[in-house]
Design a protein around this motif. Structure first.
Motif, PDB file in Angstrom:
ATOM      1  N   ILE A 159       0.854  -1.198   0.000  1.00 34.64           N
ATOM      2  CA  ILE A 159       0.000   0.000   0.000  1.00 34.64           C
ATOM      3  C   ILE A 159       0.889   1.246   0.000  1.00 34.64           C
ATOM      4  N   HIS A 160       1.995   1.171   0.703  1.00 36.97           N
ATOM      5  CA  HIS A 160       2.982   2.256   0.686  1.00 36.97           C
ATOM      6  C   HIS A 160       3.487   2.476  -0.738  1.00 36.97           C
ATOM      7  N   LEU A 161       3.751   1.374  -1.446  1.00 33.76           N
ATOM      8  CA  LEU A 161       4.185   1.444  -2.844  1.00 33.76           C
ATOM      9  C   LEU A 161       3.103   2.084  -3.705  1.00 33.76           C
ATOM     10  N   ALA A 162       1.850   1.704  -3.488  1.00 36.47           N
ATOM     11  CA  ALA A 162       0.751   2.278  -4.266  1.00 36.47           C
ATOM     12  C   ALA A 162       0.675   3.784  -4.069  1.00 36.47           C
ATOM     13  N   GLY A 163       0.885   4.235  -2.833  1.00 39.21           N
ATOM     14  CA  GLY A 163       0.858   5.675  -2.570  1.00 39.21           C
ATOM     15  C   GLY A 163       1.942   6.417  -3.332  1.00 39.21           C
ATOM     16  N   LYS A 164       3.121   5.843  -3.380  1.00 36.95           N
ATOM     17  CA  LYS A 164       4.220   6.485  -4.106  1.00 36.95           C
ATOM     18  C   LYS A 164       3.972   6.485  -5.613  1.00 36.95           C
TER      19      LYS A 164
END
Length: 330
Positions: A244-249
């Protein structure tokens, strides 16, 4: 030897000699040779498994049977690792595994190989004392390791002293029988639930995604993110919050994050409004079959959503609760 023990005590397919029916297709990052190895005859896969058990469980004892058997041990172990390197992108692990095997070759064997002439060396007694002392130290430190191996509650991938001189390590104790992949998709649509929304896929550098892209060949190099995506695919996003952190970036189109990917479908355009994770089951296409003739190395079938559509605003609290820097669009 530890790698063999974790297999024998782990997945029953190692005992039934069927694990290699699945390994090439389901390993972390297959390479082009994996595609063809997967289609080997059933008897060849059984033979591969037997050879694996022989190399990992019996060959280590060759070290105790004198100089010639120790040299044979070194040759077999290096050959085994070379075969693993050829058949899959297991990063630098197999290359590192070959390093200890070099100690199996003494000056005489290496001199014969490279045409060296041995010279008399002084200090042989001192060297012998040092060798014996080191052997006694390793034997003493290995006592808890041996007791662990004999235990019914065997612990693997663990170090048994602060200097990490001795440890237990074993890989692929269990084999996944099906390959699943998380595919990240983005859309510029205002409403992610709009059936007419166009979802475009982010392509990673090496892991399976585009059905027509040939499996990569990168060993000993290692794409850490691609490797982690393999683990995430047979778990849930709740167990892998980093995705989810990756999706935000990716929603913020951060350059450093985009550099980890092969393609960005939103390059030169407005950033995506939403990103979602879709879960697919992947299988190698049949060489010479319909899909292969269409240029497809893989065939896939959708399983369902991996994580629901998310946008930057909706992720703000998620990031704040975990003290993660909130991504900002350039």
């Amino acid at each position: 030897m530890l790698g063999g023990l974790i297999k024998i005590r782990g997945d029953r397919c190692w005992r039934e000699l069927t694990c290699m029916d699945y390994h090439y297709e389901t390993q972390p990052v297959p390479n082009p040779i994996s595609y063809f190895m997967h289609r080997s005859p059933w008897w060849f896969h059984r033979l591969e498994t037997l050879v694996n058990h022989f190399i990992e469980l019996l060959v280590p004892f060759f070290l105790l049977l004198g100089r010639r058997m120790a040299i044979l041990h070194g040759l077999l172990q290096i050959l085994f690792q070379v075969l693993l390197i050829i058949s899959g992108n297991l990063s630098f692990l197999n290359w590192l595994t070959m390093v200890p095997s070099l100690a199996c070759f003494d000056d005489a064997s290496l001199g014969l190989l490279f045409g060296w002439r041995l010279r008399e060396r002084s200090g042989s007694c001192v060297r012998r004392v040092l060798n014996i002392s080191l052997g006694l130290l390793i034997t003493y430190l290995s006592i808890p390791v041996v007791l662990n191996l004999l235990s019914s509650r065997q612990v693997m991938n663990t170090s048994f002293n602060s200097l990490r001189i001795v440890n237990t390590y074993g890989a692929f104790g269990s084999i996944t029988k099906e390959r699943t992949e998380v595919i990240l998709q983005g859309t510029s649509s205002l409403d992610p639930n709009d059936p007419t929304a166009v979802w475009e896929e982010f392509e990673f550098k090496c892991k399976p995604g585009d059905l027509r892209r040939r499996p990569c060949l990168i060993s000993p190099y290692h794409y850490r993110l691609d490797w982690l995506m393999w683990f995430a695919a047979f778990q849930t996003y709740e167990q892998n919050e980093w995705i989810i952190h990756l999706a935000g970036k990716l929603l913020a189109q951060e350059e450093e994050t985009l550099s980890l990917l092969a393609t960005n479908p939103f390059a030169g355009r407005e950033p995506p409004r939403w990103i979602r994770g879709e879960h697919f089951r992947y299988k190698f296409s049949q060489p010479g079959g319909k899909h292969a003739r269409d240029g497809k190395w893989w065939i896939r079938k959708r399983i369902g959503p991996y994580f629901p559509p998310v946008n930057l605003q909706g992720l703000r609290k998620f990031f704040e609760d975990r003290n993660w820097p909130y991504p900002v669009q350039d």
